[in-house]
Design an enzyme around this catalytic site. Structure first.
Site, PDB file in Angstrom:
ATOM      1  N   ASP A  57     -17.268   7.327  -1.751  1.00 46.23           N
ATOM      2  CA  ASP A  57     -16.053   7.136  -0.942  1.00 46.23           C
ATOM      3  C   ASP A  57     -15.774   8.457  -0.243  1.00 46.23           C
ATOM      4  O   ASP A  57     -16.407   9.486  -0.539  1.00 46.23           O
ATOM      5  CB  ASP A  57     -14.886   6.721  -1.874  1.00 46.23           C
ATOM      6  CG  ASP A  57     -13.615   6.352  -1.118  1.00 46.23           C
ATOM      7  OD1 ASP A  57     -13.667   6.155   0.110  1.00 46.23           O
ATOM      8  OD2 ASP A  57     -12.554   6.259  -1.772  1.00 46.23           O
ATOM      9  N   ARG A 115     -13.986  -8.475   1.355  1.00 47.28           N
ATOM     10  CA  ARG A 115     -12.551  -8.251   1.195  1.00 47.28           C
ATOM     11  C   ARG A 115     -11.780  -9.521   1.578  1.00 47.28           C
ATOM     12  O   ARG A 115     -10.840  -9.913   0.898  1.00 47.28           O
ATOM     13  CB  ARG A 115     -12.077  -7.084   2.085  1.00 47.28           C
ATOM     14  CG  ARG A 115     -12.561  -5.704   1.660  1.00 47.28           C
ATOM     15  CD  ARG A 115     -11.996  -5.249   0.333  1.00 47.28           C
ATOM     16  NE  ARG A 115     -10.553  -5.291   0.247  1.00 47.28           N
ATOM     17  CZ  ARG A 115      -9.730  -4.328   0.672  1.00 47.28           C
ATOM     18  NH1 ARG A 115     -10.222  -3.229   1.201  1.00 47.28           N
ATOM     19  NH2 ARG A 115      -8.417  -4.448   0.536  1.00 47.28           N
ATOM     20  N   ARG A 132       0.889  -1.175   0.000  1.00 48.27           N
ATOM     21  CA  ARG A 132       0.000   0.000   0.000  1.00 48.27           C
ATOM     22  C   ARG A 132       0.922   1.218   0.000  1.00 48.27           C
ATOM     23  O   ARG A 132       1.657   1.435   0.972  1.00 48.27           O
ATOM     24  CB  ARG A 132      -0.923   0.012   1.219  1.00 48.27           C
ATOM     25  CG  ARG A 132      -1.656   1.333   1.365  1.00 48.27           C
ATOM     26  CD  ARG A 132      -2.783   1.286   2.385  1.00 48.27           C
ATOM     27  NE  ARG A 132      -3.931   0.563   1.870  1.00 48.27           N
ATOM     28  CZ  ARG A 132      -5.160   0.637   2.384  1.00 48.27           C
ATOM     29  NH1 ARG A 132      -5.401   1.410   3.429  1.00 48.27           N
ATOM     30  NH2 ARG A 132      -6.151  -0.054   1.849  1.00 48.27           N
ATOM     31  N   HIS A 144      -7.414   0.927  -6.472  1.00 51.09           N
ATOM     32  CA  HIS A 144      -7.640   0.032  -5.319  1.00 51.09           C
ATOM     33  C   HIS A 144      -8.353  -1.222  -5.843  1.00 51.09           C
ATOM     34  O   HIS A 144      -9.525  -1.468  -5.550  1.00 51.09           O
ATOM     35  CB  HIS A 144      -8.486   0.768  -4.281  1.00 51.09           C
ATOM     36  CG  HIS A 144      -8.436   0.160  -2.910  1.00 51.09           C
ATOM     37  ND1 HIS A 144      -7.682  -0.952  -2.584  1.00 51.09           N
ATOM     38  CD2 HIS A 144      -9.070   0.524  -1.745  1.00 51.09           C
ATOM     39  CE1 HIS A 144      -7.845  -1.244  -1.314  1.00 51.09           C
ATOM     40  NE2 HIS A 144      -8.670  -0.375  -0.782  1.00 51.09           N
ATOM     41  N   GLN A 146     -10.204  -3.855  -3.505  1.00 47.24           N
ATOM     42  CA  GLN A 146     -11.477  -3.338  -3.005  1.00 47.24           C
ATOM     43  C   GLN A 146     -12.585  -3.529  -4.033  1.00 47.24           C
ATOM     44  O   GLN A 146     -13.680  -4.011  -3.718  1.00 47.24           O
ATOM     45  CB  GLN A 146     -11.331  -1.843  -2.678  1.00 47.24           C
ATOM     46  CG  GLN A 146     -12.626  -1.205  -2.232  1.00 47.24           C
ATOM     47  CD  GLN A 146     -13.110  -1.755  -0.900  1.00 47.24           C
ATOM     48  OE1 GLN A 146     -12.352  -1.799   0.068  1.00 47.24           O
ATOM     49  NE2 GLN A 146     -14.357  -2.204  -0.832  1.00 47.24           N
ATOM     50  N   CYS A 149     -16.426   1.770   0.292  1.00 45.47           N
ATOM     51  CA  CYS A 149     -15.305   0.895   0.654  1.00 45.47           C
ATOM     52  C   CYS A 149     -14.927   1.005   2.120  1.00 45.47           C
ATOM     53  O   CYS A 149     -14.264   0.117   2.649  1.00 45.47           O
ATOM     54  CB  CYS A 149     -14.099   1.189  -0.235  1.00 45.47           C
ATOM     55  SG  CYS A 149     -13.406   2.841   0.009  1.00 45.47           S
TER      56      CYS A 149
HETATM   57  N1  NVA Z   1      -9.983   6.745  -1.418  1.00 46.70           N
HETATM   58  C1  NVA Z   1      -9.615   6.302  -0.091  1.00 46.70           C
HETATM   59  C2  NVA Z   1      -9.824   4.836   0.041  1.00 46.70           C
HETATM   60  C3  NVA Z   1      -9.522   4.283   1.407  1.00 46.70           C
HETATM   61  C4  NVA Z   1      -9.676   2.806   1.496  1.00 46.70           C
HETATM   62  C5  NVA Z   1      -8.182   6.687   0.210  1.00 46.70           C
HETATM   63  O1  NVA Z   1      -7.319   6.522  -0.664  1.00 46.70           O
HETATM   64  O2  NVA Z   1      -7.921   7.182   1.303  1.00 46.70           O
HETATM   65  N1   CP Z   2     -11.361  -0.108   2.224  1.00 47.38           N
HETATM   66  C1   CP Z   2     -10.102  -0.217   2.675  1.00 47.38           C
HETATM   67  O1   CP Z   2      -9.150  -0.484   1.929  1.00 47.38           O
HETATM   68  O2   CP Z   2      -9.964  -0.022   4.016  1.00 47.38           O
HETATM   69  P1   CP Z   2      -8.612   0.117   4.824  1.00 47.38           P
HETATM   70  O3   CP Z   2      -7.995   1.429   4.454  1.00 47.38           O
HETATM   71  O4   CP Z   2      -9.042   0.051   6.260  1.00 47.38           O
HETATM   72  O5   CP Z   2      -7.695  -1.013   4.447  1.00 47.38           O
END
Ligand code: NVA
Ligand code: CP
Length: 300
Positions: free
Chosen positions: A220, A287, A102, A129, A132, A259
């Site tokens: 989101d 997930r 990540r 992502h 997800q 998500c």
């Molecule tokens: N768009 C959000 C998704 C979190 C799972 C982010 O990147 O923070």
């Molecule tokens: N939706 C998702 O990826 O959540 P986290 O950021 O908690 O992993």
């Protein structure tokens, strides 16, 4: 030597391969399959950003598949002191059987994948992502039947999750209507790709129009990890909030997805996310099952 089976982005797969992964996920979920393809194997997880779902679901999935995990954050590794992603990936490949990353920059993920001898899995970048959205498609299909031909409306920021929804719409052959302010639209290059591939992806600034007759409304956070200008985004995105009025524009059978993590009262009202049309807890559960499908696909 065979190239490792990376899981980087949904556009890199054909529909058959993605369907195989979803079928595997469903088979694990139902208990039809209970093999241990990760037996004796290790997954390293590198986090540059926080996580709850991705961190826990990958760890549980890997362990339930017979394997084990090592979790590191950037600061606790030499990445935080400037070691390159390429060198990190080369070294990790000598210890573990797969790497989940990540990271803030999609380019770092590509650098890691380009230098790893083991599968690299995208656990979220600023650009996408995919894990997800595989869970999202699985949830959509559990609730409403085949994704093909469905109408999904995205109302909110044109962010990383929206980008993976665009990939999914093209590969799984459903209509995606994106309601987004002009300045937060997904990249033109991505929209052009969808159109070249024959995808049914449209963009509008009118959420009510986008939601009309939809099977699913999804949103989101307005401020993704690493985004700035929170106040400006809140002002721009307020008209895109998913509330009861917007849900009422969709089909009566429509579901709501997010998500998570969610901010009630901002991108979605409490009445919607905690209401009868919300599928968010199944979505979060899926997930886990999708990670198993992805891990089994990568490791075997
Ligand atoms: N768009 C959000 C998704 C979190 C799972 C982010 O990147 O923070
Ligand atoms: N939706 C998702 O990826 O959540 P986290 O950021 O908690 O992993």
């Amino acid at each position: 030597m065979n190239l490792p089976r990376h899981f980087i982005d949904l556009d890199r797969f054909d529909a058959t391969e993605l369907r195989r992964i979803l079928d595997l996920a469903a088979a694990y979920k139902s208990g039809r399959v209970n093999g241990k393809p990760a037996s004796g194997k290790f997954l390293a997880m590198l986090f540059e950003k926080p996580s709850t779902r991705t961190r826990v679901s990958f760890e549980v999935a890997m362990k339930q598949l017979g394997g084990d995990v090592i979790v590191m954050d950037e600061k606790a590794s030499q990445l935080g002191r400037g070691e390159t992603w390429a060198d990190t990936a080369r070294v990790m490949s000598r210890y573990v059987d797969a790497i989940m990353i990540r990271t803030s920059r999609a380019a770092d993920l590509s650098e890691a994948a380009g230098n790893a001898d083991v599968p690299v899995i995208n656990g979220l970048t600023n650009q996408s992502h995919p894990c997800q959205v595989m869970a999202d498609v699985m949830t959509l299909e559990e609730r409403l039947g085949p994704a093909r031909g469905k109408i999904v409306t995205w109302s909110g920021d044109g962010n990383n999750v929206a980008n993976s929804w665009i990939h999914a719409a093209v590969r799984f052959d459903f209509t995606l209507r994106i309601a987004v302010p002009q300045s937060l639209r997904p990249a033109k290059k991505l929209l052009d790709w969808a159109s070249t591939e024959g995808g049914k992806v449209s963009v509008t600034e009118d959420p009510a129009e986008a939601a009309s007759g939809a099977d699913c409304i999804v949103t989101d956070t307005w401020v993704s990890m690493g985004s700035d200008n929170a106040e400006k985004r809140h002002n721009l995105l307020a008209p895109y909030r998913v509330d009861e009025k917007l849900m009422a524009r969709a089909k009566p059978s429509a579901i709501f997805m997010h998500c998570l993590p969610a901010k009630r009262g901002l991108e979605v009202t409490a009445g919607v996310i905690d209401g009868p049309q919300s599928a968010v807890w199944d979505e979060a559960e899926n997930r886990l099952h999708v990670q198993k499908g992805i891990l089994a696909w990568c490791l075997t």
